[in-house]
Design a protein around this motif. Structure first.
Motif, PDB file in Angstrom:
ATOM      1  N   ILE A  47       5.754   6.814  10.904  1.00 12.80           N
ATOM      2  CA  ILE A  47       6.784   6.456   9.915  1.00 12.80           C
ATOM      3  C   ILE A  47       7.010   7.650   8.999  1.00 12.80           C
ATOM      4  N   ASP A  48       7.824   8.543   9.477  1.00 10.93           N
ATOM      5  CA  ASP A  48       8.074   9.792   8.771  1.00 10.93           C
ATOM      6  C   ASP A  48       9.558  10.148   8.971  1.00 10.93           C
ATOM      7  N   VAL A  80      13.819   6.369   8.193  1.00 14.11           N
ATOM      8  CA  VAL A  80      12.779   6.282   7.161  1.00 14.11           C
ATOM      9  C   VAL A  80      13.218   7.095   5.938  1.00 14.11           C
ATOM     10  N   GLY A  82       4.924   9.643   0.715  1.00 12.64           N
ATOM     11  CA  GLY A  82       6.005   9.052   1.501  1.00 12.64           C
ATOM     12  C   GLY A  82       5.690   7.597   1.808  1.00 12.64           C
ATOM     13  N   ILE A  83       6.599   6.960   2.576  1.00 12.46           N
ATOM     14  CA  ILE A  83       6.397   5.563   2.965  1.00 12.46           C
ATOM     15  C   ILE A  83       5.083   5.438   3.746  1.00 12.46           C
ATOM     16  N   ARG A  84       4.843   6.421   4.617  1.00  8.76           N
ATOM     17  CA  ARG A  84       3.623   6.398   5.434  1.00  8.76           C
ATOM     18  C   ARG A  84       2.375   6.327   4.558  1.00  8.76           C
ATOM     19  N   ILE A 144       2.150   5.352   1.477  1.00  8.53           N
ATOM     20  CA  ILE A 144       2.098   4.078   0.735  1.00  8.53           C
ATOM     21  C   ILE A 144       1.507   2.988   1.630  1.00  8.53           C
ATOM     22  N   ILE A 145       1.943   2.968   2.901  1.00  8.81           N
ATOM     23  CA  ILE A 145       1.394   1.979   3.850  1.00  8.81           C
ATOM     24  C   ILE A 145      -0.115   2.200   4.014  1.00  8.81           C
ATOM     25  N   SER A 170      13.169   9.352   2.662  1.00  7.77           N
ATOM     26  CA  SER A 170      12.253  10.349   2.104  1.00  7.77           C
ATOM     27  C   SER A 170      12.126  10.099   0.605  1.00  7.77           C
ATOM     28  N   LEU A 171      10.925  10.179   0.106  1.00 10.74           N
ATOM     29  CA  LEU A 171      10.723   9.977  -1.331  1.00 10.74           C
ATOM     30  C   LEU A 171      10.608  11.320  -2.061  1.00 10.74           C
TER      31      LEU A 171
END
Lengths: 121, 468
Positions: free
Chosen positions: B271-272, B279, B288-290, B292-293, B281-282
């Motif tokens: 998840i990138d 996905v 990133g989302i990855r 955070i997960i 981008s922060l």
């Protein structure tokens, strides 16, 4: 004076205050593992530990620690290898492996280590 | 451990500087990258914090253990801060610091999630640990390291490995475990080891490593296993005791739900924004989302783990905290060293061949973290063909042009991580778990000179002679 077997059978707890552990029996210490420190020097000049035998109980002072409660985590044990007083120290069958868990109100839970706990003598 | 709470303030200061950096430069960080990475070269003296940290890591546990255990977080962060301040206020280069910090966050997210999720799993193997059974066990660990990463495999398998061998365990058992499961094993997929994962994110096809490295992986693993077999065969400790034990031959597995968390971590790897365009981008946030997960999985897997399993595993956050504190210092202080190396490599790329890439990546991976080392040498190798590592299509072009350089860099970044305790994240964790079990592990130097150099180096020389 209670023996180690009696203490384990009765599930009697020990005590701890700051860096001092009080065990409700007497014995010959052979090895202590606290976190990743393996301690085997129990001589009076040891920099790490001081053991004091008293009538019916023994105290272990961890000189490099301040508060065992803060430094030994919830699921972690202080592990010791000890021989009951007056038993043959050279007979490996007499080597008892114990796990000590600092709990609330200064109580120290004492358990015989089972197969699940990693503890190499 | 002995950590004074005051050091949290240092961490806070570091975070504030990084956050203020984002506000100052975040809007146009790519521009800053191109300007700074090409034009600004750090002073060679700025390598000192890194060298000091490495020296302290090597000597602290050996000569001043008490001081080191109390102060390593503060020392690591302070040395890191020197580099941060130098880059922000002398070089005016915020990108390099933010970039390495982002990689550090990814690194810790992956390691901590694998560490906590596997800590909620208990495997009990009731089987006699003969040398041959140990070889099979380590081989299994090497293979599985490519599915759940070297960290996941190490955390999952080190305890059953020690338990299986409890009546005959010696430090070499742990060291070979580090060699095979924590390092070399994970050379076949991008999930196996972080540098390969970074390569994958940059555009190296997922199966490229497997297709191009398996023929090196197999003989290397077999050679290390063979060395282990001969050493282990000579170990006669506890034979009498073992002979009296009636083994059931069973394997007990508890905490199966944590396999779902492990699967979640593996899925999260992909998840990138560079892999899946949907996905978000922060950026410029260093997360990133990855990540955070992964941090979410840390929380859930710990909260939902069975207390009996945590107790049996003597679960403690200390090993991962140790890695987190030491590696924040390592990641930050190594920025100048890596930039100097990269600049040297770029200006001398005509002189660089596969042999140079193999040994330079390897030696530096042994003492630095292997992920940024891999990245810098990948960048240097692509520079030979006037290609840019920041452009995915050019990475693909590079892979198709001449893959010997990428093969040399990939193999040595992973393999040489086993040369020291600090070469790869799981090495330290395995050492710490083993010491908590009562196994007296060799010092930093004893590990290198008594085990890694005599056993691994000849094998790596043969790999070089045959394949590069």
């Amino acid at each position: 004076m209670s023996t180690i077997s009696e203490i384990l059978k009765k599930k009697k707890n020990g005590l701890y205050y700051y860096n001092r552990v009080i065990l409700p029996f007497n014995g010959y210490l052979l090895k202590i593992i606290i976190e990743d420190n393996i301690l085997t020097d129990f001589s009076p000049t040891s920099k790490h530990i001081y053991v004091k035998e008293e009538d019916g109980f023994m105290s272990i002072y961890f000189k490099e620690y301040r508060h065992l409660e803060e430094e030994v985590s919830k699921y972690e044990a202080i592990k010791i290898v000890i021989v009951e007083k007056d038993k043959d120290i050279f007979d490996l069958k007499n080597h008892r492996k114990l796990a000590l868990y600092p709990g609330e109100n200064h109580e120290l839970k004492i358990e015989a280590t089972d197969d699940d706990i990693l503890f190499i003598e | 451990m002995f950590v004074n709470k005051k050091f949290h303030y240092l961490t806070l200061i570091l975070m504030l500087i990084l956050v203020s950096t984002m506000n100052m430069f975040g809007a146009d960080s790519s521009k800053i990258l191109s300007e700074t990475s090409e034009a600004v070269e750090p002073n060679i003296l700025m390598v000192l914090p890194f060298l000091i940290l490495l020296m302290l890591i090597a000597t602290g546990p050996l000569f001043y253990k008490h001081f080191w255990e109390r102060n390593y977080p503060k020392i690591s962060i302070l040395l890191g801060l020197i580099t941060v301040v130098y880059y922000l206020y002398v070089l005016k280069d915020s990108y390099s610091i933010l970039h390495i910090f982002t990689e550090y966050v990814s690194f810790i997210a992956l390691l901590s999630s694998l560490f906590v999720a596997s800590g909620g799993i208990l495997i009990k193997v009731d089987k006699e640990a003969t040398p041959f059974v140990n070889v099979l066990f380590l081989l299994f660990g090497a293979v599985i390291a490519n599915v759940i990463g070297t960290t996941g495999a190490s955390m999952l398998l080190i305890r059953p490995f020690i338990k299986m061998n409890k009546d005959r365990i010696k430090p070499y058992h742990i060291i070979f475990f580090i060699f095979i499961v924590s390092n070399v094993g994970g050379a076949l997929t991008p999930i196996g080891d972080p540098p390969l994962f970074i390569g994958f994110l940059r555009g190296v096809p997922f199966f490229w490593v497997f297709v191009n490295v398996w023929h090196i992986w197999i003989p290397t693993i077999l050679a290390i296993l063979l060395a282990f077999y001969f050493v282990d065969r000579r170990n006669k400790t506890g034979e009498d005791k073992i002979a009296k034990i009636d083994y059931s031959g069973t394997i007990e597995f508890r905490g199966g739900k944590n396999l779902i968390y492990l699967a979640g971590i593996i899925l999260a790897v992909f998840i990138d924004p560079n892999v899946m365009s949907w996905v978000p981008s922060l950026s410029p946030l260093p997360i990133g989302i990855r990540e955070i997960i992964m941090f979410g999985i840390v929380y859930l897997s710990y909260k939902n783990a069975h207390p009996d399993i945590l107790k049996a595993n003597e679960f403690d956050f200390e090993p991962i905290k140790e890695v987190a504190y030491l590696f924040i210092g390592i990641f930050l202080t190594m920025v100048p060293a890596l930039q100097l190396i990269a600049n040297f490599a770029k200006s001398n790329h005509d002189l660089l061949d596969a042999t140079t890439f193999y040994w330079a990546t390897g030696i530096l991976s042994a003492v630095l973290d292997n992920t940024p080392t891999y990245m810098n040498f990948l960048s240097a190798a692509m520079g030979k063909f006037y290609l840019d590592v920041n452009v995915q299509s050019q990475v693909l072009e590079f892979v198709s042009k001449d893959d010997v350089f990428l093969r040399a860099i990939s193999v040595s970044a992973v393999f040489f991580g086993a040369m020291t305790y600090i070469g790869n994240g799981p090495n330290f964790m395995v050492k710490s778990i083993s010491e908590r079990a009562g196994i007296q592990m060799p010092s930093f130097f004893a590990y290198v000179f008594k085990y890694a150099i005599p056993i691994l180096l000849p094998i790596y020389v043969i790999v070089w002679l045959i394949f590069f």
